[in-house]
Structure formats: structure tokens, C-alpha cells
Design a protein around this motif. Sequence first.
Motif, short mmCIF file in Angstrom:
data_model
loop_
_atom_site.label_atom_id
_atom_site.label_comp_id
_atom_site.label_asym_id
_atom_site.label_seq_id
_atom_site.Cartn_x
_atom_site.Cartn_y
_atom_site.Cartn_z
N LYS A 127 2.10 10.50 -11.30
CA LYS A 127 2.09 11.21 -10.02
C LYS A 127 0.79 11.98 -9.89
CE LYS A 127 6.87 12.39 -8.71
NZ LYS A 127 7.79 13.53 -8.48
N HIS A 128 0.26 12.05 -8.68
CA HIS A 128 -0.79 13.03 -8.43
C HIS A 128 -0.73 13.51 -6.99
CE1 HIS A 128 -3.81 9.85 -6.99
NE2 HIS A 128 -3.96 10.81 -6.11
N GLU A 129 -1.17 14.76 -6.82
CA GLU A 129 -1.15 15.40 -5.51
C GLU A 129 -2.54 15.33 -4.89
OE1 GLU A 129 0.01 19.73 -3.47
OE2 GLU A 129 -0.03 19.48 -5.65
N ILE A 130 -2.57 15.04 -3.60
CA ILE A 130 -3.83 14.98 -2.87
C ILE A 130 -4.31 16.40 -2.56
CG2 ILE A 130 -4.97 14.20 -0.75
CD1 ILE A 130 -4.20 11.94 -2.66
N ILE A 131 -5.55 16.69 -2.95
CA ILE A 131 -6.17 17.97 -2.63
C ILE A 131 -7.37 17.68 -1.74
CG2 ILE A 131 -7.20 20.07 -3.54
CD1 ILE A 131 -4.29 19.70 -4.36
N ALA A 132 -7.33 18.18 -0.51
CA ALA A 132 -8.41 17.90 0.44
C ALA A 132 -8.59 19.10 1.36
CB ALA A 132 -8.09 16.65 1.25
N ASN A 133 -9.67 19.08 2.14
CA ASN A 133 -9.88 20.13 3.12
C ASN A 133 -8.73 20.16 4.11
OD1 ASN A 133 -12.31 20.86 2.02
ND2 ASN A 133 -13.55 19.69 3.46
N SER A 134 -8.27 21.35 4.43
CA SER A 134 -7.16 21.50 5.37
C SER A 134 -7.52 20.88 6.71
CB SER A 134 -6.82 22.98 5.55
OG SER A 134 -5.79 23.14 6.49
#
Length: 231
Positions: A127-134
Amino acid sequence: MLWLEVRQGFGPTGVLQMTFKVTNDWDSGDTLTHTDLNQNFTDVETALNGGLTTSHISAAAAIKSSQIADRYHMVKTVIPLIPFSAVGTATMAGAAVTAAEMATEHTEVYSQTVEFSAPASETTLYKHEIIANSGHEGFLYAIHIYAIATSSNSTNDVQLGFYLNDALIGQLVDLDTDDAHYRLHATDPFTNPLVSLTTGDVIKITIQSESGATSARGVTATLFEKWPISS
């Protein structure tokens, strides 16, 4: 000072204002010549034909990506899912070894071809969570899988599932061929990606046996994403 107003539906008011200084201006009583006037029009033409910069566009313009040409950077994530072999030696652990012993150890590990058994029920591998600019939207446009070896039970195979927020992406992938590549994407994946991504989304990869005893070894997955280029 010349104000140029372009109505293109940008921003909450629907108006994008650009301001720049033209070459010539006049005070009351000055003589306006065609040369000076034409120069000012040339200034405007230059700005509109490739001369615009970010200084001309308000941060509140809220221009959508669909209104401009694609400017993306690509992200490739390689994920080891199943190791090379289910068995190996560990004689070097906690002990001083010679170069010859180390060479033997490596040979023994990579000469093993024992596969890992797939669980009967679907089990999460990764599993991984997407981290991006809001507020930014990216895309998962392709998934590539490689398997060194697989074993099936009759017509039943090891299956991998790729999920976005627990929703299956496409279909389960059957690992049915040794030393094989598997692809999950549209015919033109860049313009027709699998799913869109935003910050907080979770990608999950699962494994299961389609039915009966199945196994595999040396399996990796590669996720291909594209994200808009921004300052």
C-alpha cells in the motif's frame, strides 16, 4: 500604461487582466504619428504572440489544466512484490566470512528457484498513499508487472489486484507464464490513463490464488504516473 482585457472565462469574474508598458504614450497637445502608434500595436502583438509571462496572470485566475497544453513530469515507481526465491541460505548472518564463502553464499541464493505459494484468499501485499500539492490532479496511466516464474493448478493462476481507494483498477491480473511481462493500461495510456489521483488517495496491491495451489517468484510491479508541472 495600456490595459488589455481578455475575456476567456478565467477566474471568478471571467476576466483576465494583463498590464504592460508600451513604447509610446502622449500628453495633451502632443502629436500622434503613425510610426509611434504602429509601434504600440507591435508591442501588443509581441505580448500576445508568445510574450506573456506569469507576471501577466493573476494567481486567482484558476486556469484549468484542460484549458492549456499538457505540461507533466513522469513518475515511475518500481515495487518488489515477491522475492527471487522462497528459500536460500543464511550462513553468513552474524559471522565473519571469507570472500570465497560470500561467493558461495550468493551462488546458493540465486541458484534457488523455489516459488512462494499464493494465499487462498485475497491478501494485501503493498500500500502507499499519494502525497501531492493540494488541489492538483495526477494520473496513474499504466501498470507493468514482471514475473520470473509461476506455477498454476490446471487453468488456475496467481492473481494480482490493483486498487485505488479499494476500487479495483481494470481487472485482476493472471500470472500464467514464466519470464513474462503483463500490462494493465489503455491502448493510448498517456491520453487515456487508468485513473486520476489526488493527495490522500491510496493505491493497494493484493495477491490471491485463483483456485487451488498456485505459486510464483520474482514478481515486481511498476506504476507509471504523470503529474502537472507547477511552480
